[in-house]
Design a protein around this motif. Structure first.
Motif, PDB file in Angstrom:
ATOM      1  N   HIS A 239      41.305  39.259  37.138  1.00 23.75           N
ATOM      2  CA  HIS A 239      42.732  39.584  37.153  1.00 23.75           C
ATOM      3  C   HIS A 239      43.044  40.298  38.469  1.00 23.75           C
ATOM      4  O   HIS A 239      42.174  40.968  39.033  1.00 23.75           O
ATOM      5  CB  HIS A 239      43.002  40.504  35.965  1.00 23.75           C
ATOM      6  CG  HIS A 239      44.444  40.780  35.707  1.00 23.75           C
ATOM      7  ND1 HIS A 239      45.053  41.949  36.110  1.00 23.75           N
ATOM      8  CD2 HIS A 239      45.392  40.061  35.071  1.00 23.75           C
ATOM      9  CE1 HIS A 239      46.327  41.925  35.722  1.00 23.75           C
ATOM     10  NE2 HIS A 239      46.559  40.796  35.097  1.00 23.75           N
ATOM     11  N   GLU A 240      44.273  40.157  38.959  1.00 26.96           N
ATOM     12  CA  GLU A 240      44.603  40.780  40.257  1.00 26.96           C
ATOM     13  C   GLU A 240      44.405  42.297  40.252  1.00 26.96           C
ATOM     14  O   GLU A 240      44.129  42.892  41.285  1.00 26.96           O
ATOM     15  CB  GLU A 240      46.031  40.413  40.670  1.00 26.96           C
ATOM     16  CG  GLU A 240      47.080  40.873  39.689  1.00 26.96           C
ATOM     17  CD  GLU A 240      48.181  39.831  39.472  1.00 26.96           C
ATOM     18  OE1 GLU A 240      47.872  38.709  39.063  1.00 26.96           O
ATOM     19  OE2 GLU A 240      49.345  40.182  39.714  1.00 26.96           O
ATOM     20  N   SER A 241      44.509  42.918  39.063  1.00 27.71           N
ATOM     21  CA  SER A 241      44.328  44.370  38.988  1.00 27.71           C
ATOM     22  C   SER A 241      42.862  44.776  39.175  1.00 27.71           C
ATOM     23  O   SER A 241      42.553  45.961  39.263  1.00 27.71           O
ATOM     24  CB  SER A 241      44.846  44.900  37.645  1.00 27.71           C
ATOM     25  OG  SER A 241      44.091  44.364  36.579  1.00 27.71           O
TER      26      SER A 241
ATOM     27  N   ALA B 217      47.629  31.284  46.792  1.00 28.87           N
ATOM     28  CA  ALA B 217      48.904  31.984  46.607  1.00 28.87           C
ATOM     29  C   ALA B 217      48.816  33.442  47.068  1.00 28.87           C
ATOM     30  O   ALA B 217      49.788  34.177  46.979  1.00 28.87           O
ATOM     31  CB  ALA B 217      49.324  31.917  45.140  1.00 28.87           C
ATOM     32  N   GLY B 218      47.627  33.851  47.556  1.00 26.39           N
ATOM     33  CA  GLY B 218      47.480  35.212  48.071  1.00 26.39           C
ATOM     34  C   GLY B 218      47.096  36.232  47.011  1.00 26.39           C
ATOM     35  O   GLY B 218      47.002  37.428  47.295  1.00 26.39           O
ATOM     36  N   LEU B 219      46.875  35.786  45.774  1.00 24.37           N
ATOM     37  CA  LEU B 219      46.495  36.724  44.705  1.00 24.37           C
ATOM     38  C   LEU B 219      44.996  36.956  44.721  1.00 24.37           C
ATOM     39  O   LEU B 219      44.224  36.006  44.823  1.00 24.37           O
ATOM     40  CB  LEU B 219      46.845  36.128  43.335  1.00 24.37           C
ATOM     41  CG  LEU B 219      48.290  36.122  42.905  1.00 24.37           C
ATOM     42  CD1 LEU B 219      48.404  35.505  41.510  1.00 24.37           C
ATOM     43  CD2 LEU B 219      48.859  37.539  42.894  1.00 24.37           C
ATOM     44  N   PRO B 220      44.580  38.245  44.593  1.00 28.05           N
ATOM     45  CA  PRO B 220      43.143  38.501  44.451  1.00 28.05           C
ATOM     46  C   PRO B 220      42.698  37.831  43.151  1.00 28.05           C
ATOM     47  O   PRO B 220      43.267  38.087  42.097  1.00 28.05           O
ATOM     48  CB  PRO B 220      43.036  40.019  44.318  1.00 28.05           C
ATOM     49  CG  PRO B 220      44.400  40.562  44.510  1.00 28.05           C
ATOM     50  CD  PRO B 220      45.378  39.455  44.428  1.00 28.05           C
ATOM     51  N   ARG B 221      41.712  36.976  43.224  1.00 25.39           N
ATOM     52  CA  ARG B 221      41.439  36.099  42.084  1.00 25.39           C
ATOM     53  C   ARG B 221      39.965  36.078  41.720  1.00 25.39           C
ATOM     54  O   ARG B 221      39.592  35.820  40.597  1.00 25.39           O
ATOM     55  CB  ARG B 221      41.915  34.692  42.480  1.00 25.39           C
ATOM     56  CG  ARG B 221      41.585  33.602  41.538  1.00 25.39           C
ATOM     57  CD  ARG B 221      42.441  33.624  40.318  1.00 25.39           C
ATOM     58  NE  ARG B 221      43.829  33.398  40.637  1.00 25.39           N
ATOM     59  CZ  ARG B 221      44.806  33.473  39.734  1.00 25.39           C
ATOM     60  NH1 ARG B 221      44.527  33.776  38.491  1.00 25.39           N
ATOM     61  NH2 ARG B 221      46.053  33.254  40.091  1.00 25.39           N
TER      62      ARG B 221
ATOM     63  N   SER C  98      38.222  47.405  41.491  1.00 24.80           N
ATOM     64  CA  SER C  98      37.261  47.839  40.478  1.00 24.80           C
ATOM     65  C   SER C  98      36.091  46.874  40.313  1.00 24.80           C
ATOM     66  O   SER C  98      34.948  47.314  40.136  1.00 24.80           O
ATOM     67  CB  SER C  98      37.964  48.060  39.135  1.00 24.80           C
ATOM     68  OG  SER C  98      38.776  46.945  38.799  1.00 24.80           O
ATOM     69  N   LEU C  99      36.335  45.574  40.380  1.00 26.00           N
ATOM     70  CA  LEU C  99      35.233  44.649  40.103  1.00 26.00           C
ATOM     71  C   LEU C  99      34.182  44.652  41.222  1.00 26.00           C
ATOM     72  O   LEU C  99      32.981  44.762  40.930  1.00 26.00           O
ATOM     73  CB  LEU C  99      35.767  43.243  39.793  1.00 26.00           C
ATOM     74  CG  LEU C  99      34.741  42.271  39.220  1.00 26.00           C
ATOM     75  CD1 LEU C  99      34.052  42.810  37.972  1.00 26.00           C
ATOM     76  CD2 LEU C  99      35.373  40.913  38.923  1.00 26.00           C
TER      77      LEU C  99
ATOM     78  N   PRO D 140      44.325  41.829  30.682  1.00 27.59           N
ATOM     79  CA  PRO D 140      44.454  43.081  29.918  1.00 27.59           C
ATOM     80  C   PRO D 140      45.260  42.817  28.641  1.00 27.59           C
ATOM     81  O   PRO D 140      46.291  42.154  28.684  1.00 27.59           O
ATOM     82  CB  PRO D 140      45.213  44.003  30.881  1.00 27.59           C
ATOM     83  CG  PRO D 140      44.939  43.442  32.254  1.00 27.59           C
ATOM     84  CD  PRO D 140      44.824  41.952  32.059  1.00 27.59           C
ATOM     85  N   SER D 141      44.751  43.328  27.514  1.00 25.96           N
ATOM     86  CA  SER D 141      45.365  43.008  26.210  1.00 25.96           C
ATOM     87  C   SER D 141      46.880  43.246  26.196  1.00 25.96           C
ATOM     88  O   SER D 141      47.623  42.456  25.615  1.00 25.96           O
ATOM     89  CB  SER D 141      44.740  43.847  25.098  1.00 25.96           C
ATOM     90  OG  SER D 141      43.350  43.703  25.120  1.00 25.96           O
TER      91      SER D 141
END
Ligand code: GLN
Length: 287
Positions: free
Chosen positions: A244-246, A270-274, A250-251, A193-194
């Motif tokens: 992005h994890e956010s 590392a457990g991050l949604p990727r 949405s994706l 995100p910008s």
């Protein structure tokens, strides 16, 4: 006293220096830069750890240490980064491939038969396309990038590694011949995100903004990757995107809305949604 600097002493000095400057992995970084300054590999450093270095070598090393402490990424200084077991040349024209992006290759490969076809959107250094092409030498791999400079790097990498990839300049699906369908589409487009760009690590801020900036919510490019994918995938075809994890919710939702039969997010080590993985209905021809 310069003649008394051995690899061992230099590394012992540089490690705490880098740590104090906030450089990640200070010891490994020092080893990579010293090996680069000496034109050898890291193992060689330890074979010659007691051998005093000459002035030109020391000068080269000092310059690299200074630039690294000033925030230049290690891979831009050494000019190379390992990805999926392949040594890719990298420079400020391209994003430095990340280890977590290897998961895109791992998830895509089962859906790419020998003799199948793959499309990489936003190839940058060529990392994803080249890794797929080398793992499936019989597959036909196409890679697109908007940046002509990035494509120069990607083409040189493919040539150096003996990977057969068709590189096309343009915007996402734009340069891909009408009517072509693929077993797999992979993409690691700009998705930050910008608003987060100014807060990125100083090293990341040295990378091309074009490879990072995904617009207000980071989804500008991913939305278009998803929207164009159903018309470009075979029945049962797979789309694998880094995100992005956010984008955790949405994706996958965008994929389902675009007509994919299923879509799910995956986490990295590392457990991050990727990543998001989306599959078209039907049976893949190679399955
Ligand atoms: N993974 C990168 C980062 O952490 C972002 C890469 C991208 O936008 N494709 O900054």
């Amino acid at each position: 006293m310069a003649d008394l600097w051995t690899p061992l002493k230099l590394l012992a000095w540089t490690q705490p220096f880098f740590a104090g400057k906030g450089v990640d992995a200070p010891r490994l970084t020092a080893e990579l830069l010293l090996a680069h300054a000496l034109g050898c590999d890291r193992v060689r450093l330890y074979l010659d750890f007691d051998k005093p270095l000459g002035d030109p070598e020391l000068a080269r090393y000092r310059e690299l240490v200074k630039r690294r402490a000033g925030g230049e990424p290690t891979a831009y200084l050494t000019g190379a980064r390992e990805f999926f077991g392949h040594r890719l040349a990298v420079d400020p024209r391209v994003l430095i491939p990340r280890p977590e992006t290897e998961q895109v290759v791992e998830l895509a490969l089962p859906a790419l038969p020998e003799g199948g076809s793959a499309l990489d959107l936003g190839t940058g250094s060529g990392a994803l396309a080249i890794a797929l092409a080398l793992a499936r030498p019989g597959a036909s791999v196409t890679a697109v990038d908007l940046s002509p400079e990035a494509l120069e790097v990607a083409r040189a990498n493919a040539a150096a590694l003996g990977a057969t990839v068709t590189f096309l300049a343009g915007d996402l699906y734009g340069p891909v011949a009408a009517g072509l369908r693929f077993d797999v589409i992979v993409s690691n487009p700009p998705y930050v995100p910008s608003g987060e760009l100014p807060g990125l690590q100083r090293e990341v801020r040295r990378e091309p903004r074009l490879a990072l900036d995904g617009g207000a919510d980071g989804l500008d490019l991913l939305r278009r990757v998803v929207a164009g994918a159903p018309a470009r995938l075979e029945a049962g075809g797979l789309l694998v995107m880094e995100m992005h994890e956010s984008h955790l919710e949405s994706l996958p939702a965008l994929c389902r809305a675009a007509g994919f039969a299923s879509a799910e997010a995956r986490r990295d080590l590392a457990g991050l949604p990727r990543l998001t993985l989306a599959r078209m209905a039907g049976t893949a021809p190679g399955a």
